[in-house]
Write a protein that holds these residues in place. Structure first.
Motif, short mmCIF file in Angstrom:
data_model
loop_
_atom_site.label_atom_id
_atom_site.label_comp_id
_atom_site.label_asym_id
_atom_site.label_seq_id
_atom_site.Cartn_x
_atom_site.Cartn_y
_atom_site.Cartn_z
N ALA A 136 32.01 53.69 53.81
CA ALA A 136 31.52 55.07 53.85
C ALA A 136 32.10 55.94 52.74
N LYS A 137 33.37 55.75 52.42
CA LYS A 137 34.04 56.70 51.52
C LYS A 137 34.40 56.14 50.15
N LEU A 138 34.48 54.81 50.00
CA LEU A 138 35.00 54.26 48.75
C LEU A 138 33.98 53.45 47.97
N GLU A 139 33.02 52.85 48.68
CA GLU A 139 32.03 52.05 47.97
C GLU A 139 31.21 52.93 47.04
N HIS A 140 30.98 52.45 45.85
CA HIS A 140 30.24 53.17 44.80
C HIS A 140 31.02 54.39 44.28
N HIS A 141 32.32 54.38 44.48
CA HIS A 141 33.18 55.43 43.94
C HIS A 141 34.30 54.78 43.14
N ARG A 142 35.02 55.60 42.42
CA ARG A 142 36.14 55.10 41.63
C ARG A 142 37.27 54.64 42.55
N PRO A 143 38.02 53.61 42.12
CA PRO A 143 39.16 53.16 42.92
C PRO A 143 40.19 54.27 43.12
N ILE A 144 40.90 54.20 44.22
CA ILE A 144 41.95 55.17 44.53
C ILE A 144 43.29 54.54 44.21
N ARG A 145 44.06 55.20 43.37
CA ARG A 145 45.40 54.72 43.05
C ARG A 145 46.34 55.10 44.19
N VAL A 146 46.98 54.10 44.76
CA VAL A 146 47.91 54.33 45.86
C VAL A 146 49.34 54.36 45.32
N ILE A 147 49.68 53.37 44.51
CA ILE A 147 51.00 53.29 43.86
C ILE A 147 50.75 52.99 42.39
N GLY A 148 50.46 54.03 41.63
CA GLY A 148 50.18 53.87 40.20
C GLY A 148 49.12 52.82 39.96
N ASP A 149 49.41 51.94 38.99
CA ASP A 149 48.50 50.82 38.72
C ASP A 149 48.84 49.61 39.58
N TRP A 150 49.92 49.67 40.33
CA TRP A 150 50.39 48.52 41.10
C TRP A 150 49.58 48.26 42.36
N LEU A 151 49.04 49.31 42.95
CA LEU A 151 48.23 49.13 44.15
C LEU A 151 47.11 50.16 44.16
N THR A 152 45.89 49.67 44.26
CA THR A 152 44.74 50.55 44.36
C THR A 152 43.87 50.11 45.53
N PHE A 153 43.06 51.05 45.99
CA PHE A 153 42.03 50.73 46.97
C PHE A 153 40.71 50.74 46.22
N GLU A 154 40.02 49.60 46.27
CA GLU A 154 38.79 49.43 45.51
C GLU A 154 37.82 48.61 46.35
N ALA A 155 36.64 49.13 46.62
CA ALA A 155 35.66 48.42 47.45
C ALA A 155 35.04 47.27 46.66
N VAL A 156 35.16 46.07 47.23
CA VAL A 156 34.61 44.86 46.61
C VAL A 156 33.93 44.05 47.70
N ARG A 157 32.74 43.54 47.41
CA ARG A 157 32.05 42.65 48.36
C ARG A 157 32.31 41.21 47.91
N ASN A 158 32.90 40.41 48.79
CA ASN A 158 33.29 39.05 48.47
C ASN A 158 32.48 38.06 49.30
N PRO A 159 31.51 37.36 48.67
CA PRO A 159 30.72 36.38 49.42
C PRO A 159 31.44 35.04 49.59
N GLY A 160 32.52 34.85 48.86
CA GLY A 160 33.23 33.57 48.91
C GLY A 160 34.46 33.62 49.79
N ALA A 161 35.38 32.73 49.48
CA ALA A 161 36.65 32.66 50.21
C ALA A 161 37.69 33.46 49.43
N ALA A 162 38.94 33.14 49.65
CA ALA A 162 40.03 33.82 48.96
C ALA A 162 39.84 33.72 47.45
N PHE A 163 40.16 34.78 46.76
CA PHE A 163 40.07 34.86 45.30
C PHE A 163 38.63 34.71 44.80
N GLY A 164 37.65 34.88 45.68
CA GLY A 164 36.25 34.81 45.28
C GLY A 164 35.73 33.40 45.07
N PHE A 165 36.50 32.37 45.42
CA PHE A 165 36.04 30.99 45.26
C PHE A 165 35.00 30.65 46.31
#
Length: 186
Positions: free
Chosen positions: A53-82
């Motif tokens: 609702a709030k993050l998809e199609h928007h810019r990522p939110i920096r939580v801890i500088g560049d070290w941690l961000t919230f970014e909406a990603v759709r993953n059709p695979g398993a871990a790491f997108g495999f």
């Protein structure tokens, strides 16, 4: 009674049948398993609804500088997108894991195992819900991931619950603690 047996609540029965006084303890462990699963599932579901609702199609939110961000990603695979072509396989695996955990719950007398399996169950339900109900279609849905540490894969709360449950299971196994509350020494 050994210290480990006291900690995990080993049933004090040799013939495998639970004494009447032990049956409520087993039910409490089952209650813990399903409570932990429900909390993990609810937190995952709520966080994904918020992200969509709030993050998809928007810019990522920096939580801890560049070290941690919230970014909406759709993953059709398993871990790491495999394994993007194997979404249906991951759906089947998640469903099998859920069935195995629910069946194992009947023999559960260990509180740490109840917590571990609850985390695993809640996480599997969270990602299975995405696979069933999200686009592109039933049993082919992409999982919503949003926690993005620097130099690491993007993941979600269900993934975190699965990993934490898995780590706890490994620790319990190395310590010789079984789900039925018995302690074995190899």
């Amino acid at each position: 009674m050994a210290e480990a047996e006291r900690i995990i609540g080993t049933p004090d029965v040799d013939d495998g049948a639970a004494a009447p006084a032990e049956r409520p303890r087993g039910r409490r462990r089952i209650f813990v398993l399903f409570s932990v699963a429900a909390v993990a599932y609810a937190l995952d579901l709520a966080s994904k609804m918020l992200v969509v609702a709030k993050l998809e199609h928007h810019r990522p939110i920096r939580v801890i500088g560049d070290w941690l961000t919230f970014e909406a990603v759709r993953n059709p695979g398993a871990a790491f997108g495999f394994g993007e072509a194997f979404t249906i396989i991951f759906t089947i695996i998640a469903a099998v894991v859920i069935v195995v955990i629910v069946r194992l719950a009947r023999k559960l007398y260990s509180l740490p195992w109840a917590i571990a399996l609850g985390l695993l169950l809640g996480g599997a339900l969270g990602n299975l819900t995405d696979r069933i109900f999200r686009s592109p279609g039933v049993f082919e849905g992409a999982v919503v991931d949003f926690i993005a540490p620097k130099h690491f894969a993007v993941f979600n709360l269900a993934d975190s619950a699965i990993v934490c449950g898995g780590i706890l299971i490994v620790i319990l196994s190395f310590r010789g603690l079984d789900p039925d509350g018995t302690v074995h020494k190899d």
